[in-house]
Scaffold this motif. Structure first.
Motif, PDB file in Angstrom:
ATOM      1  N   TYR A 143       1.129  -1.204  -0.501  1.00 52.30           N
ATOM      2  CA  TYR A 143       0.092  -0.255  -0.163  1.00 52.30           C
ATOM      3  C   TYR A 143       1.012   1.256  -0.496  1.00 52.30           C
ATOM      4  CZ  TYR A 143      -3.170  -3.421   0.970  1.00 52.30           C
ATOM      5  OH  TYR A 143      -4.090  -4.700   1.204  1.00 52.30           O
ATOM      6  N   ARG A 144       0.723   2.249  -0.723  1.00 52.13           N
ATOM      7  CA  ARG A 144       1.457   3.960  -1.270  1.00 52.13           C
ATOM      8  C   ARG A 144       0.179   4.477  -0.079  1.00 52.13           C
ATOM      9  NH1 ARG A 144       5.846   3.369  -3.649  1.00 52.13           N
ATOM     10  NH2 ARG A 144       5.052   1.531  -4.814  1.00 52.13           N
ATOM     11  N   LEU A 145       1.861   5.470   0.363  1.00 54.47           N
ATOM     12  CA  LEU A 145       1.190   7.180   0.732  1.00 54.47           C
ATOM     13  C   LEU A 145       1.709   7.920  -0.129  1.00 54.47           C
ATOM     14  CD1 LEU A 145       1.660   6.572   4.796  1.00 54.47           C
ATOM     15  CD2 LEU A 145      -0.343   6.813   3.607  1.00 54.47           C
ATOM     16  N   PRO A 146       1.149   9.577  -0.233  1.00 54.84           N
ATOM     17  CA  PRO A 146       1.859  10.470  -0.241  1.00 54.84           C
ATOM     18  C   PRO A 146       2.995  10.615   0.393  1.00 54.84           C
ATOM     19  CG  PRO A 146      -0.652  10.918   0.219  1.00 54.84           C
ATOM     20  CD  PRO A 146      -0.469   9.675   0.783  1.00 54.84           C
ATOM     21  N   PHE A 147       4.336  11.146   0.146  1.00 55.79           N
ATOM     22  CA  PHE A 147       5.152  10.809   1.041  1.00 55.79           C
ATOM     23  C   PHE A 147       4.944  12.114   1.036  1.00 55.79           C
ATOM     24  CE2 PHE A 147       9.388  13.253   1.427  1.00 55.79           C
ATOM     25  CZ  PHE A 147      10.602  11.810   2.412  1.00 55.79           C
ATOM     26  N   PRO A 148       5.125  12.934   2.610  1.00 53.41           N
ATOM     27  CA  PRO A 148       5.025  14.008   3.529  1.00 53.41           C
ATOM     28  C   PRO A 148       6.325  15.604   2.491  1.00 53.41           C
ATOM     29  CG  PRO A 148       6.080  12.719   4.562  1.00 53.41           C
ATOM     30  CD  PRO A 148       5.674  11.636   3.682  1.00 53.41           C
ATOM     31  N   PHE A 194      -5.675   3.853   7.691  1.00 54.70           N
ATOM     32  CA  PHE A 194      -6.247   2.538   8.413  1.00 54.70           C
ATOM     33  C   PHE A 194      -7.291   1.824   8.661  1.00 54.70           C
ATOM     34  CE2 PHE A 194      -2.267   3.159  11.283  1.00 54.70           C
ATOM     35  CZ  PHE A 194      -1.125   2.554  10.073  1.00 54.70           C
ATOM     36  N   ASN A 195      -8.766   3.299   8.170  1.00 50.78           N
ATOM     37  CA  ASN A 195     -10.347   2.895   7.425  1.00 50.78           C
ATOM     38  C   ASN A 195     -10.406   2.756   6.277  1.00 50.78           C
ATOM     39  OD1 ASN A 195     -10.766   3.018  10.504  1.00 50.78           O
ATOM     40  ND2 ASN A 195     -10.264   5.291  10.383  1.00 50.78           N
ATOM     41  N   THR A 196      -9.741   3.440   5.868  1.00 51.18           N
ATOM     42  CA  THR A 196     -10.099   3.213   4.159  1.00 51.18           C
ATOM     43  C   THR A 196      -9.228   2.119   3.604  1.00 51.18           C
ATOM     44  OG1 THR A 196      -8.107   5.124   3.395  1.00 51.18           O
ATOM     45  CG2 THR A 196     -10.584   5.219   4.258  1.00 51.18           C
ATOM     46  N   ASN A 197      -8.431   2.352   3.692  1.00 52.61           N
ATOM     47  CA  ASN A 197      -7.267   0.875   2.754  1.00 52.61           C
ATOM     48  C   ASN A 197      -7.444  -0.345   3.460  1.00 52.61           C
ATOM     49  OD1 ASN A 197      -6.491   2.386   0.212  1.00 52.61           O
ATOM     50  ND2 ASN A 197      -7.005   3.966   1.487  1.00 52.61           N
ATOM     51  N   ILE A 198      -6.056  -0.006   5.294  1.00 48.89           N
ATOM     52  CA  ILE A 198      -5.978  -1.337   5.699  1.00 48.89           C
ATOM     53  C   ILE A 198      -5.741  -1.268   6.705  1.00 48.89           C
ATOM     54  CG2 ILE A 198      -3.405  -0.891   5.110  1.00 48.89           C
ATOM     55  CD1 ILE A 198      -3.983  -4.117   4.734  1.00 48.89           C
ATOM     56  N   PRO A 199      -6.663  -1.739   7.461  1.00 49.20           N
ATOM     57  CA  PRO A 199      -6.251  -1.881   9.169  1.00 49.20           C
ATOM     58  C   PRO A 199      -5.435  -2.222   9.249  1.00 49.20           C
ATOM     59  CG  PRO A 199      -7.699  -4.112   8.423  1.00 49.20           C
ATOM     60  CD  PRO A 199      -7.462  -3.165   6.798  1.00 49.20           C
ATOM     61  N   SER A 239       2.834  25.367   7.736  1.00 47.89           N
ATOM     62  CA  SER A 239       4.161  25.403   8.346  1.00 47.89           C
ATOM     63  C   SER A 239       4.710  23.559   8.824  1.00 47.89           C
ATOM     64  CB  SER A 239       3.951  25.730   9.818  1.00 47.89           C
ATOM     65  OG  SER A 239       3.191  24.667  11.413  1.00 47.89           O
ATOM     66  N   GLU A 240       5.032  23.786   8.515  1.00 46.61           N
ATOM     67  CA  GLU A 240       6.392  22.143   8.457  1.00 46.61           C
ATOM     68  C   GLU A 240       5.248  20.841   9.838  1.00 46.61           C
ATOM     69  OE1 GLU A 240      10.475  20.886   6.969  1.00 46.61           O
ATOM     70  OE2 GLU A 240      10.130  19.994   8.788  1.00 46.61           O
ATOM     71  N   ASP A 241       5.479  21.708  11.019  1.00 45.37           N
ATOM     72  CA  ASP A 241       4.439  20.946  11.633  1.00 45.37           C
ATOM     73  C   ASP A 241       3.143  20.903  11.623  1.00 45.37           C
ATOM     74  OD1 ASP A 241       6.927  20.539  12.831  1.00 45.37           O
ATOM     75  OD2 ASP A 241       6.222  21.839  15.041  1.00 45.37           O
ATOM     76  N   ASP A 242       2.143  21.579  10.577  1.00 48.50           N
ATOM     77  CA  ASP A 242       0.879  21.356  10.359  1.00 48.50           C
ATOM     78  C   ASP A 242       0.729  20.631   9.439  1.00 48.50           C
ATOM     79  OD1 ASP A 242       0.192  22.937  12.708  1.00 48.50           O
ATOM     80  OD2 ASP A 242      -0.378  24.791  11.638  1.00 48.50           O
ATOM     81  N   PHE A 243       1.671  20.713   8.388  1.00 50.71           N
ATOM     82  CA  PHE A 243       2.495  20.047   7.231  1.00 50.71           C
ATOM     83  C   PHE A 243       2.040  18.243   7.591  1.00 50.71           C
ATOM     84  CE2 PHE A 243       5.165  17.679   4.880  1.00 50.71           C
ATOM     85  CZ  PHE A 243       4.205  17.526   3.692  1.00 50.71           C
ATOM     86  N   SER A 244       2.777  18.110   8.599  1.00 54.61           N
ATOM     87  CA  SER A 244       3.413  16.981   9.206  1.00 54.61           C
ATOM     88  C   SER A 244       1.680  16.482  10.073  1.00 54.61           C
ATOM     89  CB  SER A 244       4.350  17.152   9.961  1.00 54.61           C
ATOM     90  OG  SER A 244       5.377  17.319   9.777  1.00 54.61           O
ATOM     91  N   ALA A 245       1.324  16.779  10.606  1.00 53.44           N
ATOM     92  CA  ALA A 245       0.023  16.773  11.499  1.00 53.44           C
ATOM     93  C   ALA A 245      -0.713  16.246  10.581  1.00 53.44           C
ATOM     94  CB  ALA A 245      -0.531  17.806  12.575  1.00 53.44           C
ATOM     95  N   ILE A 246      -1.379  16.795   9.224  1.00 53.01           N
ATOM     96  CA  ILE A 246      -2.426  17.041   8.355  1.00 53.01           C
ATOM     97  C   ILE A 246      -1.685  15.033   7.915  1.00 53.01           C
ATOM     98  CG2 ILE A 246      -3.777  17.257   6.063  1.00 53.01           C
ATOM     99  CD1 ILE A 246      -2.977  20.032   6.782  1.00 53.01           C
ATOM    100  N   HIS A 247      -0.670  14.769   7.287  1.00 52.08           N
ATOM    101  CA  HIS A 247      -0.276  13.588   6.731  1.00 52.08           C
ATOM    102  C   HIS A 247      -0.911  12.699   7.602  1.00 52.08           C
ATOM    103  CE1 HIS A 247       1.162  14.442   2.395  1.00 52.08           C
ATOM    104  NE2 HIS A 247       1.124  15.358   2.731  1.00 52.08           N
ATOM    105  N   LEU A 248       0.166  13.261   9.205  1.00 52.30           N
ATOM    106  CA  LEU A 248      -0.960  12.165   9.923  1.00 52.30           C
ATOM    107  C   LEU A 248      -1.715  12.108  10.076  1.00 52.30           C
ATOM    108  CD1 LEU A 248       2.506  13.781  12.064  1.00 52.30           C
ATOM    109  CD2 LEU A 248       2.656  10.608  11.245  1.00 52.30           C
ATOM    110  N   ARG A 249      -2.227  12.525  10.313  1.00 51.86           N
ATOM    111  CA  ARG A 249      -4.024  11.928   9.977  1.00 51.86           C
ATOM    112  C   ARG A 249      -4.333  11.606   9.153  1.00 51.86           C
ATOM    113  NH1 ARG A 249      -6.948  17.579   8.485  1.00 51.86           N
ATOM    114  NH2 ARG A 249      -7.024  16.693   6.795  1.00 51.86           N
ATOM    115  N   ASP A 250      -3.472  11.639   8.146  1.00 54.21           N
ATOM    116  CA  ASP A 250      -4.159  11.117   6.728  1.00 54.21           C
ATOM    117  C   ASP A 250      -4.213   9.265   6.568  1.00 54.21           C
ATOM    118  OD1 ASP A 250      -5.153  13.454   6.117  1.00 54.21           O
ATOM    119  OD2 ASP A 250      -3.827  13.320   4.411  1.00 54.21           O
ATOM    120  N   LEU A 251      -2.821   9.540   7.190  1.00 48.74           N
ATOM    121  CA  LEU A 251      -2.386   7.968   7.684  1.00 48.74           C
ATOM    122  C   LEU A 251      -3.487   6.978   8.951  1.00 48.74           C
ATOM    123  CD1 LEU A 251      -0.300   5.278   8.036  1.00 48.74           C
ATOM    124  CD2 LEU A 251       1.270   6.322   9.592  1.00 48.74           C
TER     125      LEU A 251
END
Ligand SMILES: Cc1ncc(COP(=O)(O)O)c(C=O)c1O
Length: 381
Positions: free
Chosen positions: A115-120, A146-151, A130-142
Motif C-alpha cells: 500500500y502506498r501513501l503520499p510522501f510528506p 487504516f480505515n479506508t485502505n488497510i486495517p 508550517s512544517e509541523d501543521d503540514f506533518s499533522a495533516i499527513h499523519l491524520r491521513d495515515l
C-alpha cells in the motif's frame, strides 16, 4: 556512491589480502570470523534498541527484500506501507515498493499486499502550512488510511527513506517521522528505514535517521558500505531478527569474505578520516553554491537536502507542480560535454543531485559546481 572515495588504499589492500586467503565460504554452511566481526561493528555503529542483530546481504535490493520478510515473520502480518517517489531497488518486492513507473515498466504483476501513501513532500504539498501543521495533516491521513485502505492490525511494516534518493532528495519532516514512530508503536507496526543511499556519512551522520532522533525497528544498507564491493545488510532489534525461521534468509554469497574484508576496512577508514565531518563539509559547500544559483536562476524552484545529499529542482513559472525535465536533460548534456557526469532524480526527472565521494578535494568539487552553474547560464541566460 562511494562515500570514502574510489579505491581507498587500505580497502584495496584488505581485498587483496583476503582474496589470497579465502574468497568464498557460505555463511549458511560454516560461520567465519570476518562475518561476525563486521556484524558486531555494524551493531555497534547502529544500535537498534538494547540488543541489535545484523544480517549481511549482497545489495540494497536484497537488504530490502529481507527486511520485509523479517517484518512479516516477526509480526505475522501481511501488509507493507510505502511512499510515493520511493526507490527501494529492482528485485520484485523492492520494485513493487518503488514508486516511479519508469523503473517498473512491463515487469508486473507486482507483489501483493503493498500500500502506498503520499510522501510528506513539503516543497510540493505544503499549501502555505508550517512544517509541523503540514506533518499533522499527513499523519491524520495515515490514521484515516487504516480505515479506508488497510486495517492497522494487518500492517507488518512501514518502509521509508528518511531522505528519498532517486525520488529527488526529499527530506522527511522531523515532526512527521517522530510521530510516525509513535504511530508504529501504537499499532505494533515495524518501522523500516532504508538507508541504502543516505547511510555512512552521506548526510553528515552515520545514519540519516540520527538527524531526527528516531530509531527504526529494522534498517537497510548497502552502497558505500563496501566501497563498491557488493555488500549490504539488514540491521534490526534482536528480538525481531530472531523471529526468522531457519533457512528463510541467507544465500550463497551474502557476507562473502572478500566483501566483508572490504567493508571492515572501509568502516575503519571512514572513522579515521571522519567521514561524517566530510559529509557535512561537502554539504555546506554545495548548499551555499546551490542557494546562490537559486538567487540567479528562477528555474530553480527548490534547493534542499541533508548534509551532502543536496539537490535542486527545476520548475517552470516558479510552480512546484510544473516540473522542467527538458531543461534538466539539457543541463545534464551540457555537463557531460564539459567533463562532468550528473544524473537526474525525481519521479519527473527534473532534479539535479550531487553524489560525489565525500573525500573530494574542495577545488574539484567547486570545479564541478562551476560547470553546473555555467550550464545554467548558457541554458537560462
Ligand atoms: C534507497 C535505496 N534503496 C535500495 C536501493 C537498491 O540498491 P541496489 O542497487 O544495491 O540493489 C537503492 C539504490 O539506488 C536506494 O537508493
Amino acid at each position: 556512491m562511494v562515500n570514502a572515495g574510489h579505491c581507498p588504499p587500505p580497502v584495496v589492500a584488505a581485498i587483496a589480502a583476503q582474496a589470497a586467503q579465502m574468497i568464498h565460504c557460505s555463511f549458511n554452511v560454516a560461520s567465519y570470523d570476518l562475518y561476525m566481526q563486521l556484524a558486531e561493528k555494524l551493531a555497534t555503529l547502529f544500535p537498534h534498541g538494547d540488543h541489535t542483530k545484523v544480517m549481511l546481504t549482497n545489495s540494497g535490493a536484497e537488504s530490502v527484500e529481507n527486511a520485509i520478510k523479517i517484518a512479516r515473520q516477526a509480526t505475522g502480518r501481511p501488509a507493507i506501507i510505502c511512499y510515493d517517489s520511493a526507490f527501494h531497488g529492482r528485485s520484485m518486492m523492492a520494485m513493487t515498493l518503488t514508486s516511479k513507473v519508469g523503473y517498473k515498466l512491463g515487469c508486473g504483476p507486482y507483489a501483493p499486499e503493498v500500500y502506498r501513501l503520499p510522501f510528506p513532500d513539503y516543497y510540493k504539498l505544503n499549501n502555505g502550512k508550517s512544517e509541523d501543521d503540514f506533518s499533522a495533516i499527513h499523519l491524520r491521513d495515515l490514521e484515516e488510511f487504516f480505515n479506508t485502505n488497510i486495517p492497522s492490525n494487518q500492517v507488518a511494516a512501514i518502509i521509508m527513506e528518511p531522505v528519498q534518493g532517486e525520488g529527488g532528495f526529499n527530506v522527511v519532516p522531523k515532526k512527521y517521522i517522530q510521530e510516525l514512530r509513535k504511530i508504529c508503536d501504537k499499532y505494533g507496526i515495524l518501522l523500516i528505514l532504508d538507508e541504502v543511499q543516505s547511510g555512512f556519512g552521506r548526510t553528515g551522520k552515520w545514519a540519516a535517521y540520527e538527524h531526527f532522533d528516531v530509531v527504526p525497528d529494522i534498517s537497510t544498507w548497502a552502497k558505500s558500505m563496501g566501497s563498491g564491493m557488493p555488500i549490504g545488510c539488514v540491521i534490526g532489534k534482536a528480538d525481531i531478527m530472531d523471529s526468522c525461521k531457519p533457512s528463510t534468509i541467507g544465500g550463497t554469497y551474502p557476507g562473502n569474505p572478500v566483501c566483508c574484508a572490504a567493508s571492515l576496512a572501509t568502516l575503519k577508514y571512514m572513522e579515521e578520516i571522519d567521514i561524517n565531518a566530510l559529509g557535512e563539509k561537502v554539504g555546506n559547500i554545495v548548499r551555499e553554491r546551490f542557494n546562490k544559483m537559486k538567487e540567479q536562476f528562477s528555474a530553480i524552484g527548490d534547493v534542499r537536502g541533508l548534509g551532502a545529499m543536496m539537490a535542486f529542482e527545476l520548475v517552470k513559472n516558479n510552480d512546484p507542480h510544473q516540473p522542467d525535465a527538458d531543461t534538466c536533460k539539457k543541463l545534464i548534456a551540457y555537463c557531460a560535454n564539459h567533463g562532468l557526469i550528473v544524473i537526474n532524480a525525481g519521479v519527473n526527472g527534473n532534479v539535479i543531485r550531487i553524489l560525489s565521494p565525500l573525500v573530494i578535494e574542495e577545488n574539484l568539487l567547486n570545479k564541478g559546481l562551476d560547470i553546473i552553474e555555467n550550464g545554467l547560464k548558457e541554458l537560462l541566460g
